[in-house]
Design a protein around this motif. Structure first.
Motif, short mmCIF file in Angstrom:
data_model
loop_
_atom_site.label_atom_id
_atom_site.label_comp_id
_atom_site.label_asym_id
_atom_site.label_seq_id
_atom_site.Cartn_x
_atom_site.Cartn_y
_atom_site.Cartn_z
N GLY A 83 110.13 47.59 -10.37
CA GLY A 83 109.33 46.91 -11.26
C GLY A 83 110.32 46.05 -12.05
N ASN A 84 111.82 46.31 -12.14
CA ASN A 84 112.26 45.61 -13.00
C ASN A 84 113.23 44.56 -12.30
N PHE A 85 112.95 44.48 -10.89
CA PHE A 85 113.46 43.47 -10.01
C PHE A 85 113.12 42.10 -10.41
N ARG A 86 113.76 40.95 -10.46
CA ARG A 86 113.40 39.73 -10.48
C ARG A 86 114.01 38.65 -9.48
N ILE A 87 113.08 37.59 -9.36
CA ILE A 87 113.41 36.42 -8.65
C ILE A 87 113.54 35.35 -9.43
N ILE A 88 114.46 34.72 -9.56
CA ILE A 88 114.45 33.52 -10.55
C ILE A 88 114.98 32.35 -9.94
N ALA A 89 114.00 31.47 -9.90
CA ALA A 89 114.05 30.28 -9.08
C ALA A 89 114.39 29.09 -10.26
N THR A 90 115.02 28.02 -9.65
CA THR A 90 114.94 26.73 -10.26
C THR A 90 114.07 25.68 -9.03
N LEU A 91 113.60 24.74 -9.72
CA LEU A 91 112.97 23.70 -9.15
C LEU A 91 113.64 22.06 -9.43
N ASN A 92 113.86 21.46 -8.17
CA ASN A 92 114.18 20.30 -8.39
C ASN A 92 113.09 19.47 -8.58
N THR A 93 113.28 18.42 -9.51
CA THR A 93 111.97 17.75 -9.75
C THR A 93 112.40 16.16 -9.70
N SER A 94 113.55 15.62 -9.11
CA SER A 94 114.21 14.45 -9.06
C SER A 94 113.83 13.88 -7.41
N ASP A 95 114.42 14.57 -6.48
CA ASP A 95 114.48 14.08 -5.17
C ASP A 95 112.98 14.24 -4.32
N ARG A 96 112.17 13.54 -5.05
CA ARG A 96 110.61 13.75 -4.61
C ARG A 96 110.63 13.73 -2.79
N HIS A 97 111.34 12.68 -2.16
CA HIS A 97 110.95 12.44 -0.79
C HIS A 97 111.72 13.68 -0.11
N TYR A 98 112.59 14.68 -0.69
CA TYR A 98 113.04 15.86 0.12
C TYR A 98 112.61 17.01 -0.29
N LEU A 99 111.32 17.30 -0.97
CA LEU A 99 111.03 18.33 -1.69
C LEU A 99 109.71 18.93 -1.02
N TYR A 100 109.53 20.17 -0.95
CA TYR A 100 107.99 20.53 -0.54
C TYR A 100 107.15 21.05 -1.88
N LYS A 101 105.87 21.08 -1.46
CA LYS A 101 105.09 21.33 -2.56
C LYS A 101 105.01 23.00 -2.47
N LEU A 102 104.69 23.52 -3.56
CA LEU A 102 104.27 25.06 -3.54
C LEU A 102 102.99 25.32 -3.63
N SER A 103 102.54 26.49 -2.86
CA SER A 103 101.10 26.54 -2.66
C SER A 103 100.82 27.43 -3.97
N ASP A 104 99.45 27.31 -4.33
CA ASP A 104 98.98 28.14 -5.23
C ASP A 104 98.97 29.66 -5.04
N ALA A 105 99.12 30.00 -3.81
CA ALA A 105 99.38 31.74 -3.78
C ALA A 105 100.94 32.06 -4.13
N LEU A 106 101.79 31.13 -4.09
CA LEU A 106 103.23 31.23 -4.31
C LEU A 106 103.17 31.20 -5.86
N LYS A 107 102.62 29.96 -6.44
CA LYS A 107 102.52 29.73 -7.71
C LYS A 107 102.12 30.92 -8.77
N ARG A 108 101.07 31.53 -8.28
CA ARG A 108 100.34 32.76 -9.01
C ARG A 108 101.27 33.63 -9.05
N ARG A 109 102.22 33.99 -8.41
CA ARG A 109 103.23 35.21 -8.32
C ARG A 109 104.39 35.12 -9.46
N PHE A 110 104.44 33.77 -9.91
CA PHE A 110 105.58 33.52 -10.79
C PHE A 110 105.15 32.76 -11.99
#
Length: 189
Positions: free
Chosen positions: A121-148
């Motif tokens: 329960g105390n294990f964490r995933i911390i992630a950063t998101l790149n908001t600049s290089d729009r042509h090289y980025l993937y969108k995050l699904s709602d299924a993933l978003k609701r877990r963070f």
């Protein structure tokens, strides 16, 4: 907590995140290039970091979920830099369900203990998101978003630029051990 950092890229798959069987060149002790191909299990960044937090002799013993492997740390968290550079929905695969159930199953791992491994329960995933290089980025699904949970950290205003630079410089000197006696870090709000 200590952190183990990995950088996502567009080639990531479930092998990079959870793990999988990968080919390796085995040396047969003769000249270079005469090795044969073998296979081994490669642990991905999630499994590798999770394993650091568990007593691998008995991962189901909740008392041993977090163990200190470094002085003063209660465990290790996974940090993924620029998460959206990878097709993370594909790369996370079965991890999406595991984050919900708090149990990861790694059926192709050679050690049967990983067929049903708890996620503390105390294990964490911390992630950063790149908001600049729009042509090289993937969108995050709602299924993933609701877990963070999301925390937006904005760049400081231009009028605070010099104050931030001085604070960063002061902190770097303190952290490097180059500070002179009596020097105090410059706080930044």
């Amino acid at each position: 907590y200590d952190c183990q950092e990995f950088s996502a890229n567009n080639d990531w798959s479930t092998q990079d995140v959870i793990g999988g069987i990968v080919p390796v060149l085995k040396s047969d002790g003769q000249e270079e290039g005469n090795g044969s191909v073998g296979y081994r299990y490669h642990e991905g960044c999630f499994l590798e970091t999770l394993k650091e937090n568990l007593d691998t002799d008995n991962p189901h013993n909740e008392e041993m979920w977090t163990r200190s492997n470094k002085e003063g740390y209660m465990g290790i968290w996974l940090v993924i830099d620029e998460l959206n550079r990878a097709d993370i929905d594909k790369a996370f695969g079965p991890l999406l369900s595991a984050l919900e159930s708090r149990t990861l199953s790694v059926p192709d791992h050679p050690d049967p203990i990983y067929r049903n491994i708890p996620i503390p329960g105390n294990f964490r995933i911390i992630a950063t998101l790149n908001t600049s290089d729009r042509h090289y980025l993937y969108k995050l699904s709602d299924a993933l978003k609701r877990r963070f949970a999301y925390v937006e950290i904005k760049s400081p205003d231009l009028d605070l630029r010099e104050e931030e630079i001085e604070s960063a410089h002061s902190s770097a000197i303190s952290a490097s051990g180059l500070a002179k006696e009596g020097d105090k870090p410059v706080p930044f709000d």
